[in-house]
Design a protein around this motif. Structure first.
Motif, short mmCIF file in Angstrom:
data_model
loop_
_atom_site.label_atom_id
_atom_site.label_comp_id
_atom_site.label_asym_id
_atom_site.label_seq_id
_atom_site.Cartn_x
_atom_site.Cartn_y
_atom_site.Cartn_z
N UNK A 198 0.83 -1.21 0.00
CA UNK A 198 0.00 0.00 0.00
C UNK A 198 0.87 1.26 0.00
N UNK A 199 1.90 1.26 0.82
CA UNK A 199 2.78 2.42 0.89
C UNK A 199 3.56 2.62 -0.40
N UNK A 200 3.93 1.53 -1.07
CA UNK A 200 4.65 1.64 -2.34
C UNK A 200 3.73 2.11 -3.45
N UNK A 201 2.46 1.74 -3.39
CA UNK A 201 1.50 2.12 -4.43
C UNK A 201 1.05 3.56 -4.28
N UNK A 202 1.04 4.06 -3.08
CA UNK A 202 0.49 5.39 -2.80
C UNK A 202 1.10 6.51 -3.67
N UNK A 203 2.43 6.63 -3.79
CA UNK A 203 2.98 7.71 -4.63
C UNK A 203 2.68 7.53 -6.12
N UNK A 204 2.51 6.29 -6.56
CA UNK A 204 2.26 6.01 -7.97
C UNK A 204 0.79 6.04 -8.34
N UNK A 205 -0.08 6.12 -7.35
CA UNK A 205 -1.52 6.00 -7.59
C UNK A 205 -2.08 7.06 -8.55
N UNK A 206 -1.74 8.33 -8.41
CA UNK A 206 -2.30 9.31 -9.35
C UNK A 206 -1.93 9.02 -10.81
N UNK A 207 -0.68 8.65 -11.04
CA UNK A 207 -0.24 8.33 -12.40
C UNK A 207 -0.91 7.08 -12.94
N UNK A 208 -1.10 6.08 -12.10
CA UNK A 208 -1.75 4.85 -12.54
C UNK A 208 -3.23 5.10 -12.86
N UNK A 209 -3.89 5.89 -12.04
CA UNK A 209 -5.31 6.19 -12.30
C UNK A 209 -5.43 7.02 -13.57
N UNK A 210 -4.57 8.01 -13.74
CA UNK A 210 -4.59 8.83 -14.94
C UNK A 210 -4.33 7.98 -16.18
N UNK A 211 -3.36 7.09 -16.09
CA UNK A 211 -3.06 6.20 -17.21
C UNK A 211 -4.20 5.25 -17.52
N UNK A 212 -4.84 4.73 -16.48
CA UNK A 212 -5.97 3.83 -16.67
C UNK A 212 -7.12 4.56 -17.35
N UNK A 213 -7.42 5.77 -16.91
CA UNK A 213 -8.50 6.55 -17.52
C UNK A 213 -8.17 6.95 -18.96
N UNK A 214 -6.88 7.05 -19.28
CA UNK A 214 -6.46 7.40 -20.64
C UNK A 214 -6.46 6.18 -21.56
N UNK A 215 -6.65 4.99 -20.99
CA UNK A 215 -6.72 3.78 -21.81
C UNK A 215 -5.45 2.96 -21.83
N UNK A 216 -4.51 3.24 -20.96
CA UNK A 216 -3.27 2.47 -20.89
C UNK A 216 -3.54 1.13 -20.20
N UNK A 217 -3.41 0.05 -20.94
CA UNK A 217 -3.69 -1.28 -20.41
C UNK A 217 -2.70 -1.72 -19.35
N UNK A 218 -1.45 -1.33 -19.51
CA UNK A 218 -0.42 -1.72 -18.53
C UNK A 218 -0.67 -1.04 -17.19
N UNK A 219 -1.07 0.22 -17.20
CA UNK A 219 -1.39 0.93 -15.95
C UNK A 219 -2.60 0.30 -15.27
#
Length: 95
Positions: free
Chosen positions: A36-57
């Protein structure tokens, strides 16, 4: 004499087994917290990438969320997963 020796070792083995299961479930809880702590800093970028259609994110976000959920749920339901952690005082013997 032999029966008392066996029951003493059985009680010790049950305590060791219970401690091991509690330790393992605690270790998995710590892994979930660290994930959870490792994911926290990356969460905004992953959500943004997911909403943009990035399958890997999206895949990374799903796998991390599933890993965290498994770690937390095994801690929550540890008495059901690890049989030695059940507390049934009616069957316990006092040495």
């Amino acid at each position: 004499m032999g029966t008392r020796w066996i029951s003493t070792w059985r009680a010790r083995w049950m305590r060791v087994k219970r401690g091991g299961e509690l330790g393992f479930s605690g270790l998995l809880l710590v892994v979930g917290i660290l994930l959870s702590l490792a994911l926290l800093p990356e969460l905004p970028g992953l959500v943004r990438g997911t909403l943009a259609g990035d399958g890997e994110a999206a895949r990374t976000l799903f796998v991390c969320a599933a890993g965290i959920a498994v770690c937390m749920l095994q801690w929550r339901w540890r008495a059901a997963i690890y049989p030695q952690l059940r507390r049934d005082t009616s069957q316990e013997e006092t040495p």
